[in-house]
Design an enzyme around this catalytic site. Structure first.
Site, mmCIF file in Angstrom:
data_model
loop_
_atom_site.group_PDB
_atom_site.id
_atom_site.type_symbol
_atom_site.label_atom_id
_atom_site.label_comp_id
_atom_site.label_asym_id
_atom_site.label_seq_id
_atom_site.Cartn_x
_atom_site.Cartn_y
_atom_site.Cartn_z
ATOM 1 N N TYR A 258 -20.697 31.494 -1.320
ATOM 2 C CA TYR A 258 -20.510 32.846 -1.877
ATOM 3 C C TYR A 258 -21.454 33.861 -1.240
ATOM 4 C CZ TYR A 258 -19.124 35.821 -5.907
ATOM 5 O OH TYR A 258 -18.611 36.793 -6.736
ATOM 6 N N LYS B 81 -22.128 42.000 -3.960
ATOM 7 C CA LYS B 81 -22.306 42.276 -5.386
ATOM 8 C C LYS B 81 -23.725 42.746 -5.682
ATOM 9 C CE LYS B 81 -18.144 41.063 -6.713
ATOM 10 N NZ LYS B 81 -17.198 42.045 -7.276
#
Length: 260
Positions: free
Chosen positions: A154, A161
């Protein structure tokens, strides 16, 4: 139901399905006209637009890859032309290349960062100019636990993010002077069709049950849970919540260690 967003306009990126769709309907139920943004799949976006209209609100359906600045700007232009202005900008669209850090490539970095993070900054510039004409508004972004926690493969999405949460703080300080409130919402494991795509049918019930067992609240977050918090952050009641990331995960990220 109280029409707290009567005569307001909400632009929600990535709003054809899942959390985005839930937010579109939630705002429409409370009186807002809604811009339904999609990139690839028109059919669910059209369905969401029809459902918004059934609730008595206007729906502007707009195809745009928000990672491309020309398309992003055109969407704001059309919003002002068709709906007359903007009150709420919900930055929900997201994409990314999920690969180990040593296998990431510049193309995946640029694609992910442009859609997830760059579009927030430049979308906020356009949104703020439109909101200022109407006396203020709200900007809410969707982030994730991967901004601060390490999730397998990720890395690029997590970095994007984290950038969203940092941008949220900077934008919040700059825009509160214009009566524009900026915050972010970080959902936990949310029960959506997208989640089910990551799980094979044969093991779906077993894996979902393991997720649920790890949530102190005893159930997964629903799309409506997220929509309600986002709507609250756009309401007058949240006017003194500035630059915060609100975690909506039923306590999932709180325990330090887990069994299994």
């Amino acid at each position: 139901m109280e029409k707290i967003f009567q005569n307001k306009v909400a632009l929600i990126t990535g709003s054809s399905r899942g959390i985005g769709r839930a937010m579109a309907l939630h705002f429409a139920e409370r009186g807002a006209d809604v811009v339904i943004n999609f990139f690839r799949n028109r059919a669910p976006a059209e369905e969401t637009a029809r459902d918004v209209e059934k609730l008595g609100q206007r729906a502007l359906l707009y195809k745009a890859n928000v990672g491309e600045l020309d398309e992003l700007n055109s969407m704001f232009d059309e919003t002002e032309k068709t709906l007359g202005g903007l009150d709420y900008y919900i930055h929900n669209a997201a994409s990314g290349y999920n690969r180990p850090s040593m296998e990431q490539r510049p193309k995946g970095w640029d694609w992910t960062m442009n859609i997830n993070a760059r579009s927030l900054l430049f979308g906020a510039q356009r949104a703020a100019a439109m909101m200022e004409k109407r006396g203020g508004g709200a900007i809410v972004s969707l982030t994730s636990a991967g901004s601060t926690r390490v999730i397998p493969d990720y890395i690029v999405v997590g970095a994007s993010k984290a950038a969203i949460e940092s941008l949220t703080r900077y934008l919040a300080v700059d825009l509160i002077k214009k009566n524009i409130v900026v915050n972010a919402v970080s959902p936990g494991v949310v029960q959506t069709e997208a989640l089910q795509h990551f799980i094979s049918v044969g093991t779906q019930n077993e894996i979902m049950q393991k997720f649920i067992e790890r949530v102190p609240a005893g159930k997964l977050v629903q799309v409506e849970d997220v929509a309600e918090v986002v709507a609250f952050l756009c309401s007058p009641s949240a006017r003194m919540i500035v630059g915060q990331t609100i975690v909506v995960d039923g306590g999932y990220t709180l325990p330090l260690a887990r069994d299994g």
